[in-house]
Design a protein around this motif. Structure first.
Motif, mmCIF file in Angstrom:
data_model
loop_
_atom_site.group_PDB
_atom_site.id
_atom_site.type_symbol
_atom_site.label_atom_id
_atom_site.label_comp_id
_atom_site.label_asym_id
_atom_site.label_seq_id
_atom_site.Cartn_x
_atom_site.Cartn_y
_atom_site.Cartn_z
ATOM 1 N N ALA A 60 1.348 -1.083 -0.466
ATOM 2 C CA ALA A 60 0.287 -0.302 -0.390
ATOM 3 C C ALA A 60 0.911 0.999 0.000
ATOM 4 O O ALA A 60 1.341 1.419 0.781
ATOM 5 N N SER A 61 0.748 1.422 -1.157
ATOM 6 C CA SER A 61 1.738 3.124 -1.343
ATOM 7 C C SER A 61 0.944 4.461 -1.936
ATOM 8 O O SER A 61 0.587 3.949 -2.925
ATOM 9 N N ARG A 62 1.015 5.887 -0.939
ATOM 10 C CA ARG A 62 0.587 6.560 -1.942
ATOM 11 C C ARG A 62 1.834 7.202 -3.090
ATOM 12 O O ARG A 62 2.826 7.906 -2.049
ATOM 13 N N SER A 63 1.175 6.680 -4.162
ATOM 14 C CA SER A 63 2.551 6.560 -4.252
ATOM 15 C C SER A 63 2.192 6.933 -6.609
ATOM 16 O O SER A 63 0.751 6.537 -6.659
ATOM 17 N N ALA A 64 2.787 7.362 -7.657
ATOM 18 C CA ALA A 64 2.463 7.346 -9.237
ATOM 19 C C ALA A 64 2.275 5.568 -9.013
ATOM 20 O O ALA A 64 2.937 5.362 -9.243
ATOM 21 N N PRO A 65 0.334 4.885 -9.780
ATOM 22 C CA PRO A 65 0.267 4.367 -10.277
ATOM 23 C C PRO A 65 1.690 3.575 -10.839
ATOM 24 O O PRO A 65 1.442 2.241 -11.268
ATOM 25 N N SER A 87 -1.587 3.714 -5.581
ATOM 26 C CA SER A 87 -1.929 5.138 -5.647
ATOM 27 C C SER A 87 -2.200 5.930 -5.145
ATOM 28 O O SER A 87 -1.489 6.184 -4.315
ATOM 29 N N TRP A 88 -2.787 7.222 -5.251
ATOM 30 C CA TRP A 88 -3.240 8.438 -4.438
ATOM 31 C C TRP A 88 -3.563 8.410 -3.654
ATOM 32 O O TRP A 88 -4.055 9.470 -2.387
#
Length: 380
Positions: A60-65, A87-88
Protein backbone atom coordinates in the motif's frame (compact mmCIF):
# COMPACT_ATOMS: atom_id res chain seq x y z
CA UNK A 1 6.54 -2.47 26.29
CA UNK A 2 6.82 -4.37 23.00
CA UNK A 3 4.80 -3.16 20.01
CA UNK A 4 3.48 -6.71 19.72
CA UNK A 5 2.17 -6.98 23.30
CA UNK A 6 -1.31 -8.47 23.13
CA UNK A 7 -0.64 -9.43 19.53
CA UNK A 8 -2.22 -12.64 18.17
CA UNK A 9 -0.13 -14.03 15.29
CA UNK A 10 -2.94 -16.44 14.36
CA UNK A 11 -5.07 -13.44 13.42
CA UNK A 12 -2.56 -12.09 10.89
CA UNK A 13 -3.09 -13.21 7.30
CA UNK A 14 -1.31 -10.46 5.38
CA UNK A 15 1.39 -7.87 6.12
CA UNK A 16 1.04 -4.76 3.96
CA UNK A 17 4.23 -2.85 3.18
CA UNK A 18 4.77 0.78 2.28
CA UNK A 19 7.40 1.37 -0.41
CA UNK A 20 9.31 4.66 -0.04
CA UNK A 21 11.22 4.67 3.24
CA UNK A 22 10.00 1.20 4.15
CA UNK A 23 10.68 -1.40 1.46
CA UNK A 24 13.47 0.79 0.07
CA UNK A 25 15.22 3.97 1.19
CA UNK A 26 14.60 6.35 -1.69
CA UNK A 27 11.45 7.90 -3.20
CA UNK A 28 10.69 6.00 -6.39
CA UNK A 29 8.97 8.83 -8.31
CA UNK A 30 12.01 11.06 -7.79
CA UNK A 31 14.36 8.60 -9.48
CA UNK A 32 16.22 10.05 -12.49
CA UNK A 33 15.79 6.73 -14.32
CA UNK A 34 13.13 4.06 -14.68
CA UNK A 35 15.06 1.84 -12.31
CA UNK A 36 13.41 1.33 -8.94
CA UNK A 37 15.33 1.83 -5.71
CA UNK A 38 17.04 -1.27 -4.36
CA UNK A 39 14.87 -3.02 -1.74
CA UNK A 40 16.30 -3.35 1.74
CA UNK A 41 17.68 -6.89 2.16
CA UNK A 42 16.25 -7.14 5.66
CA UNK A 43 12.77 -6.26 4.36
CA UNK A 44 12.89 -8.94 1.66
CA UNK A 45 14.17 -11.46 4.21
CA UNK A 46 11.27 -10.61 6.51
CA UNK A 47 8.76 -11.03 3.67
CA UNK A 48 10.24 -14.44 2.83
CA UNK A 49 10.20 -15.50 6.48
CA UNK A 50 6.53 -14.54 6.76
CA UNK A 51 5.69 -16.40 3.54
CA UNK A 52 7.32 -19.54 4.95
CA UNK A 53 4.82 -19.28 7.81
CA UNK A 54 1.85 -18.80 5.52
CA UNK A 55 1.56 -15.02 5.94
CA UNK A 56 0.95 -13.09 2.73
CA UNK A 57 2.52 -9.75 1.82
CA UNK A 58 1.01 -6.87 -0.11
CA UNK A 59 1.80 -3.23 -0.89
CA UNK A 60 0.00 0.00 0.00
CA UNK A 61 1.90 3.02 -1.29
CA UNK A 62 0.77 6.59 -1.82
CA UNK A 63 2.65 7.15 -5.05
CA UNK A 64 2.19 7.29 -8.81
CA UNK A 65 0.53 4.13 -10.22
CA UNK A 66 3.40 3.92 -12.71
CA UNK A 67 5.60 2.73 -9.84
CA UNK A 68 3.65 -0.53 -9.81
CA UNK A 69 4.21 -0.88 -13.56
CA UNK A 70 7.92 -0.46 -12.97
CA UNK A 71 7.77 -3.04 -10.20
CA UNK A 72 6.26 -5.53 -12.66
CA UNK A 73 9.57 -5.34 -14.53
CA UNK A 74 11.36 -6.75 -11.46
CA UNK A 75 9.65 -10.15 -11.14
CA UNK A 76 11.86 -11.42 -8.33
CA UNK A 77 10.48 -8.60 -6.15
CA UNK A 78 6.97 -8.29 -7.61
CA UNK A 79 6.28 -12.01 -7.08
CA UNK A 80 6.47 -11.54 -3.33
CA UNK A 81 3.33 -9.35 -3.23
CA UNK A 82 -0.35 -10.09 -3.74
CA UNK A 83 -3.08 -7.55 -4.57
CA UNK A 84 -0.74 -4.51 -4.39
CA UNK A 85 -2.18 -0.98 -4.27
CA UNK A 86 -0.12 1.95 -5.54
CA UNK A 87 -2.08 5.19 -5.96
CA UNK A 88 -2.67 8.55 -4.33
CA UNK A 89 -5.65 7.28 -2.32
CA UNK A 90 -5.62 7.09 1.49
CA UNK A 91 -3.80 4.12 2.99
CA UNK A 92 -6.97 3.04 4.76
CA UNK A 93 -8.75 2.73 1.42
CA UNK A 94 -5.85 0.77 -0.04
CA UNK A 95 -6.05 -1.67 2.87
CA UNK A 96 -9.78 -2.12 2.35
CA UNK A 97 -9.17 -2.98 -1.31
CA UNK A 98 -6.39 -5.41 -0.46
CA UNK A 99 -8.62 -7.21 2.04
CA UNK A 100 -11.43 -7.38 -0.51
CA UNK A 101 -9.17 -8.69 -3.28
CA UNK A 102 -7.72 -11.36 -0.98
CA UNK A 103 -11.08 -12.27 0.51
CA UNK A 104 -9.97 -11.70 4.10
CA UNK A 105 -11.09 -9.43 6.91
CA UNK A 106 -9.47 -6.00 7.14
CA UNK A 107 -8.56 -6.80 10.75
CA UNK A 108 -6.36 -9.65 9.45
CA UNK A 109 -3.94 -7.06 7.99
CA UNK A 110 -0.84 -5.50 9.54
CA UNK A 111 0.60 -2.31 8.03
CA UNK A 112 4.34 -1.59 8.05
CA UNK A 113 4.96 2.08 7.22
CA UNK A 114 7.71 4.56 8.11
CA UNK A 115 5.28 7.51 8.21
CA UNK A 116 3.65 8.25 11.59
CA UNK A 117 0.94 10.16 9.71
CA UNK A 118 0.02 7.18 7.51
CA UNK A 119 -0.02 4.85 10.52
CA UNK A 120 -2.24 7.28 12.42
CA UNK A 121 -4.66 7.58 9.49
CA UNK A 122 -5.06 3.80 9.33
CA UNK A 123 -5.40 3.48 13.11
CA UNK A 124 -8.13 6.12 13.12
CA UNK A 125 -10.21 4.71 10.24
CA UNK A 126 -9.38 1.00 10.66
CA UNK A 127 -8.92 0.53 14.42
CA UNK A 128 -8.70 -3.25 14.07
CA UNK A 129 -5.51 -3.04 11.97
CA UNK A 130 -2.16 -3.18 13.79
CA UNK A 131 0.39 -0.70 12.41
CA UNK A 132 4.16 -0.96 12.80
CA UNK A 133 7.20 1.11 11.94
CA UNK A 134 9.93 -0.66 9.92
CA UNK A 135 12.09 -1.03 13.03
CA UNK A 136 9.27 -3.05 14.65
CA UNK A 137 9.43 -5.84 12.05
CA UNK A 138 11.95 -7.82 14.12
CA UNK A 139 9.43 -7.97 16.97
CA UNK A 140 6.73 -8.99 14.50
CA UNK A 141 8.82 -11.94 13.32
CA UNK A 142 9.64 -12.90 16.90
CA UNK A 143 5.92 -13.16 17.65
CA UNK A 144 5.68 -16.05 15.17
CA UNK A 145 8.62 -18.01 16.58
CA UNK A 146 7.81 -21.39 18.06
CA UNK A 147 4.44 -21.65 16.35
CA UNK A 148 3.67 -24.77 14.33
CA UNK A 149 3.95 -24.35 10.57
CA UNK A 150 1.75 -26.73 8.59
CA UNK A 151 2.19 -27.94 5.04
CA UNK A 152 -0.88 -25.87 4.15
CA UNK A 153 0.81 -22.77 5.57
CA UNK A 154 3.88 -23.26 3.41
CA UNK A 155 1.66 -23.53 0.33
CA UNK A 156 -0.58 -20.57 1.17
CA UNK A 157 1.24 -17.88 -0.82
CA UNK A 158 1.36 -20.09 -3.91
CA UNK A 159 -2.34 -20.87 -3.59
CA UNK A 160 -3.22 -17.20 -3.33
CA UNK A 161 -1.24 -16.58 -6.51
CA UNK A 162 -3.32 -19.30 -8.14
CA UNK A 163 -6.38 -17.49 -6.84
CA UNK A 164 -5.25 -14.34 -8.64
CA UNK A 165 -5.15 -16.36 -11.87
CA UNK A 166 -8.58 -17.81 -11.10
CA UNK A 167 -10.02 -14.35 -10.47
CA UNK A 168 -8.51 -12.96 -13.67
CA UNK A 169 -10.03 -15.83 -15.67
CA UNK A 170 -13.37 -15.13 -14.05
CA UNK A 171 -13.22 -11.50 -15.17
CA UNK A 172 -12.50 -12.59 -18.76
CA UNK A 173 -15.09 -15.37 -18.79
CA UNK A 174 -18.01 -14.73 -21.12
CA UNK A 175 -20.99 -16.15 -19.28
CA UNK A 176 -22.76 -16.13 -15.95
CA UNK A 177 -21.14 -16.64 -12.57
CA UNK A 178 -22.68 -20.11 -12.31
CA UNK A 179 -21.42 -21.02 -15.78
CA UNK A 180 -17.92 -19.96 -14.75
CA UNK A 181 -18.10 -22.06 -11.57
CA UNK A 182 -19.20 -25.07 -13.62
CA UNK A 183 -16.33 -24.46 -16.04
CA UNK A 184 -13.89 -24.45 -13.11
CA UNK A 185 -14.78 -28.14 -12.51
CA UNK A 186 -14.67 -27.82 -8.70
CA UNK A 187 -14.48 -31.04 -6.72
CA UNK A 188 -14.97 -31.36 -2.97
CA UNK A 189 -14.05 -34.52 -1.06
CA UNK A 190 -15.07 -35.14 2.56
CA UNK A 191 -13.62 -37.69 4.96
CA UNK A 192 -12.35 -38.44 8.44
CA UNK A 193 -9.19 -36.47 9.20
CA UNK A 194 -5.93 -38.38 8.97
CA UNK A 195 -3.14 -37.77 11.48
CA UNK A 196 -1.28 -35.46 9.12
CA UNK A 197 -4.42 -33.37 8.52
CA UNK A 198 -5.04 -32.57 12.18
CA UNK A 199 -2.55 -29.64 12.32
CA UNK A 200 -4.39 -27.99 9.43
CA UNK A 201 -7.74 -28.53 11.18
CA UNK A 202 -6.32 -26.84 14.29
CA UNK A 203 -5.05 -24.00 12.10
CA UNK A 204 -8.52 -23.50 10.61
CA UNK A 205 -9.97 -23.33 14.13
CA UNK A 206 -7.47 -20.62 15.04
CA UNK A 207 -7.41 -18.55 11.85
CA UNK A 208 -10.96 -18.60 10.47
CA UNK A 209 -13.58 -16.04 11.49
CA UNK A 210 -16.02 -15.43 8.61
CA UNK A 211 -16.87 -19.11 8.24
CA UNK A 212 -16.39 -20.33 11.82
CA UNK A 213 -19.44 -21.49 13.77
CA UNK A 214 -18.23 -21.39 17.35
CA UNK A 215 -14.67 -20.13 17.77
CA UNK A 216 -13.67 -23.36 19.51
CA UNK A 217 -9.98 -23.01 20.40
CA UNK A 218 -7.35 -25.31 18.86
CA UNK A 219 -6.51 -26.78 22.28
CA UNK A 220 -10.14 -27.66 22.97
CA UNK A 221 -10.55 -29.00 19.45
CA UNK A 222 -7.54 -31.27 19.91
CA UNK A 223 -8.90 -32.48 23.25
CA UNK A 224 -12.39 -33.14 21.93
CA UNK A 225 -11.20 -34.80 18.73
CA UNK A 226 -9.34 -37.41 20.79
CA UNK A 227 -12.24 -38.14 23.16
CA UNK A 228 -14.64 -41.06 22.82
CA UNK A 229 -17.56 -40.62 20.45
CA UNK A 230 -16.01 -37.71 18.56
CA UNK A 231 -14.60 -37.60 15.05
CA UNK A 232 -12.88 -34.89 13.07
CA UNK A 233 -13.78 -34.46 9.41
CA UNK A 234 -11.95 -32.44 6.79
CA UNK A 235 -12.85 -31.21 3.31
CA UNK A 236 -10.45 -30.86 0.39
CA UNK A 237 -11.15 -29.03 -2.86
CA UNK A 238 -9.63 -28.89 -6.33
CA UNK A 239 -10.53 -27.27 -9.63
CA UNK A 240 -9.03 -26.89 -13.10
CA UNK A 241 -6.51 -24.38 -11.72
CA UNK A 242 -5.10 -26.69 -9.05
CA UNK A 243 -5.55 -27.76 -5.44
CA UNK A 244 -7.08 -25.59 -2.74
CA UNK A 245 -5.87 -28.07 -0.13
CA UNK A 246 -7.79 -28.66 3.09
CA UNK A 247 -10.39 -25.92 3.17
CA UNK A 248 -12.74 -27.12 5.92
CA UNK A 249 -12.85 -28.92 9.26
CA UNK A 250 -15.77 -30.14 11.34
CA UNK A 251 -15.80 -31.84 14.72
CA UNK A 252 -18.66 -34.33 15.07
CA UNK A 253 -19.99 -35.56 18.42
CA UNK A 254 -21.88 -38.84 18.12
CA UNK A 255 -22.29 -39.58 21.82
CA UNK A 256 -26.05 -38.95 21.86
CA UNK A 257 -27.59 -42.24 20.80
CA UNK A 258 -31.25 -43.15 20.53
CA UNK A 259 -32.61 -43.98 23.98
CA UNK A 260 -36.17 -44.07 25.41
CA UNK A 261 -37.65 -41.99 22.65
CA UNK A 262 -34.69 -39.60 22.42
CA UNK A 263 -33.44 -39.54 18.81
CA UNK A 264 -29.84 -40.28 17.89
CA UNK A 265 -28.08 -37.01 17.13
CA UNK A 266 -24.96 -35.79 15.38
CA UNK A 267 -23.73 -32.58 17.03
CA UNK A 268 -21.09 -30.33 15.47
CA UNK A 269 -19.27 -28.20 18.09
CA UNK A 270 -17.15 -26.62 15.34
CA UNK A 271 -17.60 -26.04 11.62
CA UNK A 272 -14.79 -23.95 10.11
CA UNK A 273 -13.85 -23.17 6.51
CA UNK A 274 -11.20 -21.10 4.81
CA UNK A 275 -12.32 -17.71 3.55
CA UNK A 276 -10.60 -18.57 0.24
CA UNK A 277 -13.64 -20.63 -0.75
CA UNK A 278 -16.29 -18.09 0.24
CA UNK A 279 -18.88 -17.59 -2.48
CA UNK A 280 -18.24 -20.92 -4.20
CA UNK A 281 -20.70 -23.12 -2.36
CA UNK A 282 -18.02 -25.18 -0.59
CA UNK A 283 -19.25 -24.36 2.90
CA UNK A 284 -22.79 -25.39 2.02
CA UNK A 285 -21.62 -28.56 0.28
CA UNK A 286 -19.49 -29.59 3.28
CA UNK A 287 -22.33 -28.97 5.72
CA UNK A 288 -24.92 -30.76 3.59
CA UNK A 289 -22.66 -33.78 3.11
CA UNK A 290 -22.19 -34.02 6.88
CA UNK A 291 -25.98 -34.05 7.23
CA UNK A 292 -26.23 -36.86 4.69
CA UNK A 293 -23.53 -38.87 6.46
CA UNK A 294 -25.31 -38.36 9.76
CA UNK A 295 -28.54 -39.77 8.35
CA UNK A 296 -26.68 -42.67 6.72
CA UNK A 297 -25.20 -43.45 10.15
CA UNK A 298 -28.69 -43.64 11.69
CA UNK A 299 -28.93 -40.18 13.24
CA UNK A 300 -32.33 -38.48 13.25
CA UNK A 301 -31.26 -34.98 14.34
CA UNK A 302 -28.37 -32.73 13.36
CA UNK A 303 -27.09 -29.88 15.54
CA UNK A 304 -24.43 -27.20 15.24
CA UNK A 305 -23.01 -25.04 18.02
CA UNK A 306 -23.14 -21.37 17.04
CA UNK A 307 -21.42 -18.48 18.78
CA UNK A 308 -22.57 -15.37 16.89
CA UNK A 309 -19.90 -12.73 16.24
CA UNK A 310 -19.59 -9.64 14.10
CA UNK A 311 -17.43 -11.66 11.69
CA UNK A 312 -19.42 -14.87 11.13
CA UNK A 313 -22.60 -13.52 9.55
CA UNK A 314 -22.00 -15.70 6.46
CA UNK A 315 -21.92 -18.79 8.64
CA UNK A 316 -25.14 -17.78 10.40
CA UNK A 317 -26.88 -17.27 7.07
CA UNK A 318 -25.65 -20.65 5.84
CA UNK A 319 -26.94 -22.47 8.91
CA UNK A 320 -30.34 -20.85 8.53
CA UNK A 321 -30.48 -21.73 4.83
CA UNK A 322 -29.72 -25.32 5.83
CA UNK A 323 -32.89 -25.38 7.93
CA UNK A 324 -31.15 -25.20 11.31
CA UNK A 325 -33.06 -23.32 14.00
CA UNK A 326 -32.27 -22.46 17.58
CA UNK A 327 -33.21 -25.17 20.07
CA UNK A 328 -34.97 -24.39 23.33
CA UNK A 329 -32.47 -25.95 25.72
CA UNK A 330 -29.26 -24.10 26.75
CA UNK A 331 -26.14 -24.82 24.73
CA UNK A 332 -24.32 -26.65 27.52
CA UNK A 333 -27.11 -29.21 27.73
CA UNK A 334 -28.05 -29.61 24.10
CA UNK A 335 -24.71 -29.98 22.39
CA UNK A 336 -24.57 -33.65 23.34
CA UNK A 337 -27.80 -34.14 25.23
CA UNK A 338 -26.11 -36.14 27.99
CA UNK A 339 -25.36 -33.50 30.60
CA UNK A 340 -22.75 -30.87 31.38
CA UNK A 341 -20.08 -33.39 32.31
CA UNK A 342 -19.42 -34.37 28.69
CA UNK A 343 -16.40 -32.87 26.91
CA UNK A 344 -18.46 -31.18 24.22
CA UNK A 345 -20.88 -29.67 26.71
CA UNK A 346 -17.98 -28.13 28.61
CA UNK A 347 -16.67 -26.69 25.33
CA UNK A 348 -19.65 -24.38 24.90
CA UNK A 349 -19.88 -20.91 26.37
CA UNK A 350 -22.63 -18.74 27.79
CA UNK A 351 -22.94 -16.77 24.54
CA UNK A 352 -23.29 -19.94 22.41
CA UNK A 353 -26.50 -21.46 21.12
CA UNK A 354 -27.28 -24.79 19.52
CA UNK A 355 -29.12 -24.86 16.21
CA UNK A 356 -30.82 -28.06 15.14
CA UNK A 357 -33.03 -29.72 12.56
CA UNK A 358 -34.50 -33.13 11.83
CA UNK A 359 -32.84 -35.38 9.29
CA UNK A 360 -36.13 -36.80 8.16
CA UNK A 361 -37.50 -35.83 4.77
CA UNK A 362 -35.60 -33.97 2.08
CA UNK A 363 -32.18 -32.53 2.85
CA UNK A 364 -30.70 -29.53 1.00
CA UNK A 365 -28.59 -30.40 -2.02
CA UNK A 366 -25.09 -29.19 -2.82
CA UNK A 367 -24.64 -26.50 -5.50
CA UNK A 368 -24.96 -27.97 -8.98
CA UNK A 369 -21.48 -26.82 -10.02
CA UNK A 370 -19.71 -28.73 -7.24
CA UNK A 371 -18.84 -32.43 -7.53
CA UNK A 372 -19.01 -33.80 -3.96
CA UNK A 373 -17.66 -37.19 -2.91
CA UNK A 374 -16.54 -39.03 0.19
CA UNK A 375 -12.80 -39.26 0.32
CA UNK A 376 -12.92 -43.02 0.73
CA UNK A 377 -14.80 -43.17 -2.59
CA UNK A 378 -12.54 -40.63 -4.26
CA UNK A 379 -9.41 -42.58 -3.30
CA UNK A 380 -10.84 -46.01 -4.16
Amino acid sequence: MSVTDGFDPDGVKCVVWDLDGTLWDEIAVESATDDLPTPRPEALAAIDALAARGVLSSIASRSAPSVLDRLDAVPEVRARFLAPQVSWQDKSESLRRIAKDLGIAVDALVLVDDSPYERAEVEALLPGVRTLAPEDVTALLAAFEGREVTAESRERVRRYRTEETRRAEGERFEGSREEFLRWCDMRLSVGAATADEIPRALELAARTHRLNSSGLTPDRLRELASSDGHELYTARMTDRFGEYGIIGAALVDRTRRADRGTPATWSVPLLALSCRVAGRGAAAAFLFRLMERAREAGAEEFRVTLRPTDANLEMRILLRQAGLRRTDAPATATTTGVGDATPTARATTADSAVLGRTLQGDLPGSPAWLHVSDREDAEA
